[in-house]
Motif scaffolding. Structure first.
Motif, PDB file in Angstrom:
ATOM      1  N   ASN B  58     -54.243  36.453 -30.683  1.00  0.00           N
ATOM      2  CA  ASN B  58     -54.376  37.876 -30.332  1.00  0.00           C
ATOM      3  C   ASN B  58     -54.993  38.714 -31.456  1.00  0.00           C
ATOM      4  O   ASN B  58     -54.867  39.931 -31.471  1.00  0.00           O
ATOM      5  CB  ASN B  58     -53.068  38.462 -29.800  1.00  0.00           C
ATOM      6  N   VAL B  60     -54.666  39.054 -34.767  1.00  0.00           N
ATOM      7  CA  VAL B  60     -54.060  39.564 -35.997  1.00  0.00           C
ATOM      8  C   VAL B  60     -54.677  38.848 -37.203  1.00  0.00           C
ATOM      9  O   VAL B  60     -54.940  39.465 -38.239  1.00  0.00           O
ATOM     10  CB  VAL B  60     -52.529  39.377 -35.978  1.00  0.00           C
ATOM     11  N   THR B  80     -57.670  42.700 -31.925  1.00  0.00           N
ATOM     12  CA  THR B  80     -56.287  42.988 -31.522  1.00  0.00           C
ATOM     13  C   THR B  80     -56.217  43.922 -30.319  1.00  0.00           C
ATOM     14  O   THR B  80     -55.498  43.675 -29.354  1.00  0.00           O
ATOM     15  CB  THR B  80     -55.515  43.649 -32.676  1.00  0.00           C
ATOM     16  N   TYR B  81     -56.985  44.995 -30.422  1.00  0.00           N
ATOM     17  CA  TYR B  81     -56.948  45.982 -29.348  1.00  0.00           C
ATOM     18  C   TYR B  81     -57.451  45.379 -28.041  1.00  0.00           C
ATOM     19  O   TYR B  81     -56.859  45.553 -26.987  1.00  0.00           O
ATOM     20  CB  TYR B  81     -57.797  47.195 -29.731  1.00  0.00           C
ATOM     21  N   ALA B  84     -54.944  43.177 -26.376  1.00  0.00           N
ATOM     22  CA  ALA B  84     -53.953  43.962 -25.645  1.00  0.00           C
ATOM     23  C   ALA B  84     -54.556  44.504 -24.360  1.00  0.00           C
ATOM     24  O   ALA B  84     -53.956  44.427 -23.287  1.00  0.00           O
ATOM     25  CB  ALA B  84     -53.433  45.099 -26.522  1.00  0.00           C
ATOM     26  N   ARG B  90     -47.238  40.191 -26.823  1.00  0.00           N
ATOM     27  CA  ARG B  90     -46.508  39.186 -27.590  1.00  0.00           C
ATOM     28  C   ARG B  90     -45.228  39.735 -28.207  1.00  0.00           C
ATOM     29  O   ARG B  90     -45.002  40.936 -28.261  1.00  0.00           O
ATOM     30  CB  ARG B  90     -47.389  38.617 -28.703  1.00  0.00           C
ATOM     31  N   PHE B  92     -42.618  38.870 -31.770  1.00  0.00           N
ATOM     32  CA  PHE B  92     -42.780  38.351 -33.122  1.00  0.00           C
ATOM     33  C   PHE B  92     -41.577  37.514 -33.546  1.00  0.00           C
ATOM     34  O   PHE B  92     -40.469  37.682 -33.046  1.00  0.00           O
ATOM     35  CB  PHE B  92     -42.963  39.502 -34.102  1.00  0.00           C
TER      36      PHE B  92
END
Ligand SMILES: Nc1ncnc2c1ncn2[C@@H]1O[C@H](COP(=O)(O)OP(=O)(O)OP(=O)(O)O)[C@@H](O)[C@H]1O
Ligand SMILES: [Mg+2]
Lengths: 352, 261
Positions: B58, B60, B80-81, B84, B90, B92
């Motif tokens: 995703n 990061v 990342t955006y 989403a 997700r 963590f």
């Protein structure tokens, strides 16, 4: 059992999503507005308006501004007064340079200028945080005041740098008495405070709190960090800008850079800390507290017959002690104490 | 277990992903795929690179090599955006809730991409802004019911016990109505009962909403029970890939990982 939620069953989340979902809160707010709009204007003296109520409301507005940035979005700033100065000077210039500029529009434009400056000086926040960001906002503070002092254009080439604020006239009505200025400030502050309350309970506010609490998670959820931080700087500075304009036009009566020095920035930071970080209500409590302390102390000194020089020193000592108290004992400030009080009342008289 | 739902085509494919931090090679030449609606587990010993893999998926972390193909589009690395916005949510490994906010507000943040109104509309709480807030609240209330969080709705998350926090994090991810859910050790540190609850929530999510799930888990029992296919990582390398039965009987996997348990 004065303050109870029990029995007020939310039949739906629509009612729960009201701005003040608990009936007692609504009554409390209504009473406060009644006092502010009806009782005080009828009973207070000019001194009470111009020395207490008006500065209190203006400081509260600036405190909301700083609270948006620091309390909600987690970006520490020592440049609050600089954004106020931009608001004041921009409003002044709009009125001085454009014939027939409506006062309220000038205030709003002043706020927008402050917002733009806020965005520019918010850019470092994308890279640095905490102490370093505070240092960069400190630079903002000095830079803006220096600019306003050194560039004659901003002060319309006035020799002393101190300008008399223009008359406030809205729809033919002149706001020239302490009472009328108070009412003008009250209307503006009430509207803007309610808007701030709405903002912090909607997605904009949640975005601020999300990047404050955990920026990686915020990004993964879909908040855009850059956008969110800069919106916080812009809206916070807008509030400060309007507060700065009101400070000049409704309180001081003059527009001058020195009125927006570092002392003012710190004072507003103290209001946030004492009132409550991340609370709109706390902004009012903090501002009220700090506006009232010097006055209360001067009465104290008056009645105890101490010398006047004691007052100012006493003021500093009381401030210092309070800040330390709140930082250590109750970081969420008066607003949290108020909350605890409410929770106690909710159970009272049955403590368990 | 997976009789009702139909596993579809590949929707996510990672190819030859390598990622290192300075000298530390977290991932070396990893390739695998995830099919729509399936539950895909990633297992491996501590430090094997499992969390890093999710972080690559995703966006990061940015891998030095390889590509990611999501819904037919191949890219060097994920944003990342964008992840989403394309429906990847997700949780963590170390709970990443917004500690200053209530459970309700935390879950509401999961809906942020559904918001169309701008801050001015929100400030006056009128029209679209109000409608969106109420509609999002409705969806969030459904998720609160689904994950049985009614009793802590208004509680600040900092005050919650660990197991409930994990559940709130799942709720926040579900609020986005994701098509793919990345779960990083959702059951770690839970007692047996909490684990069972969480297992059920994961399965129900997969079952009711058809959500594709990529899951990291250490509890072998859980992994073998709920996943359709398993990837095994060890020291950043892929050493096994297949159904739980295949993986369980793979000699290399047994040697590297399962043998130790
Ligand atoms: N942000 C980072 N900076 C530096 N090294 C990292 C970073 N993230 C992970 N690593 C390293 O990459 C390797 C793989 O870490 P990762 O967290 O992906 O393992 P993991 O399989 O999730 O382990 P665990 O079971 O302990 O969660 C480790 O050696 C770790 O130290
Ligand atoms: Mg991990």
């Amino acid at each position: 059992m004065i303050y109870r939620e029990a029995g007020q069953f939310k039949t739906s989340y629509v009612t729960d999503a009201q701005i003040f979902p608990i009936a007692q809160d609504r009554i409390g707010i209504a009473l406060m507005l009644l006092v502010a709009f009806v009782v005080i204007p009828r009973t207070a003296t000019p001194y009470f308006f111009s020395a207490i109520m008006t500065p209190f409301l203006i400081y509260a507005l600036a405190t909301i501004g700083l609270n948006i940035l620091t309390g909600y979005a987690g970006q520490l700033s020592l440049g609050t007064a600089a954004f106020m100065a931009v608001g004041a000077f921009a409003s002044y210039n709009f009125m001085a340079r454009i014939d027939g500029m409506p006062v309220l529009l000038a205030f709003i434009l002043g706020g927008i200028c402050a917002a733009l400056v806020g965005i520019v000086f918010g850019l470092p926040s994308l890279r640095i945080r905490g102490f370093y960001l505070a240092a960069s906002t400190l630079a903002t503070q000095f830079f803006v005041v220096w600019c306003l002092t050194k560039v004659p254009w901003f002060t319309n080439n006035s020799a002393s740098g101190v300008i008399t604020a223009q008359q406030i006239e809205i729809l033919g009505y002149r706001f020239d008495t302490p009472q009328s200025k108070y009412l003008l400030v009250l209307v503006i502050v009430t509207v803007m405070a309610l808007m701030a309350k709405n903002l912090v309970r909607s997605t904009t506010g949640r975005a601020w709190m999300a990047i404050r609490d955990m920026d990686v998670a915020a990004e993964v959820i879909g908040f855009r960090i850059v956008h969110t931080k800069l919106t916080a700087f812009a809206i916070s500075s807008f509030y400060c800008g309007v507060a700065g304009a009101l400070y000049a036009y409704c309180y001081l009566g003059t527009v001058e850079p020195e009125a927006y020095n570092l002392d003012v920035s710190f004072r507003i930071l103290f209001m946030v800390l004492i009132g409550g970080v991340g609370s709109i209500l706390g902004s009012f409590l903090g501002a009220g507290f700090i506006v009232l302390i010097p006055i209360a102390l001067s009465y104290l000194v008056h009645f105890t017959g101490l010398s006047n020089s004691v007052t100012s020193n006493l003021e500093l000592m009381v401030f210092g002690a309070l800040i330390i108290f709140f930082l250590i004992v109750e970081p969420h400030g008066l607003a949290r104490l108020w909350q605890i009080g409410k929770e106690k009342l909710r159970l009272w008289p049955f403590p368990h | 277990m997976s009789t009702a739902r139909r596993i579809g085509d590949v929707i996510l494919k990672v190819d030859h992903i390598s990622l290192s931090f300075g000298g530390v090679k977290a991932l070396t030449d990893i390739s695998f795929d995830v099919r729509e609606h399936e539950i895909r587990a990633i297992i491996g010993p501590n430090g094997a690179g499992k969390s890093s893999m999710l972080n690559v998926i995703n966006g990061v972390y940015t891998p030095q090599q390889g590509s990611i193909t999501f819904r037919g589009r191949e890219r060097r690395d994920m944003d990342t955006y964008e992840a989403a916005a394309h429906g990847i949510a997700r949780t963590f490994q170390n709970i990443a809730l917004f500690s200053g906010m209530s459970v309700l507000d935390n879950i509401m943040t999961g809906r942020n991409l559904k918001i169309k109104s701008n801050f001015l509309e929100q400030a006056i709480w009128f029209g679209r802004a109000r409608r969106e807030e109420i509609e999002n609240r409705r969806v969030v209330e459904e998720i609160i019911d689904f994950l049985q969080l009614q009793h802590v709705r208004k509680t600040p998350v900092a005050r919650l016990p660990y197991g409930i926090k994990k559940r709130v994090e799942l709720a926040r991810a579900l609020a986005a109505e994701p098509s793919m859910l990345l779960l990083d050790e959702p059951m770690a540190g839970m007692n047996v009962e909490e684990k069972q609850d969480m297992c059920r929530f994961v399965l129900d999510t997969n079952d009711q909403f058809g959500t594709t799930i990529v899951l990291i888990e250490h509890d072998m029992g859980v992994v073998m029970d709920i996943s359709d296919r398993v990837v095994v990582l060890d020291y950043g390398k892929k050493i096994g890939d297949g159904t739980p039965e295949q993986v369980r009987s793979d000699p290399e996997v047994i040697k590297a990982y399962l043998g130790a348990h």
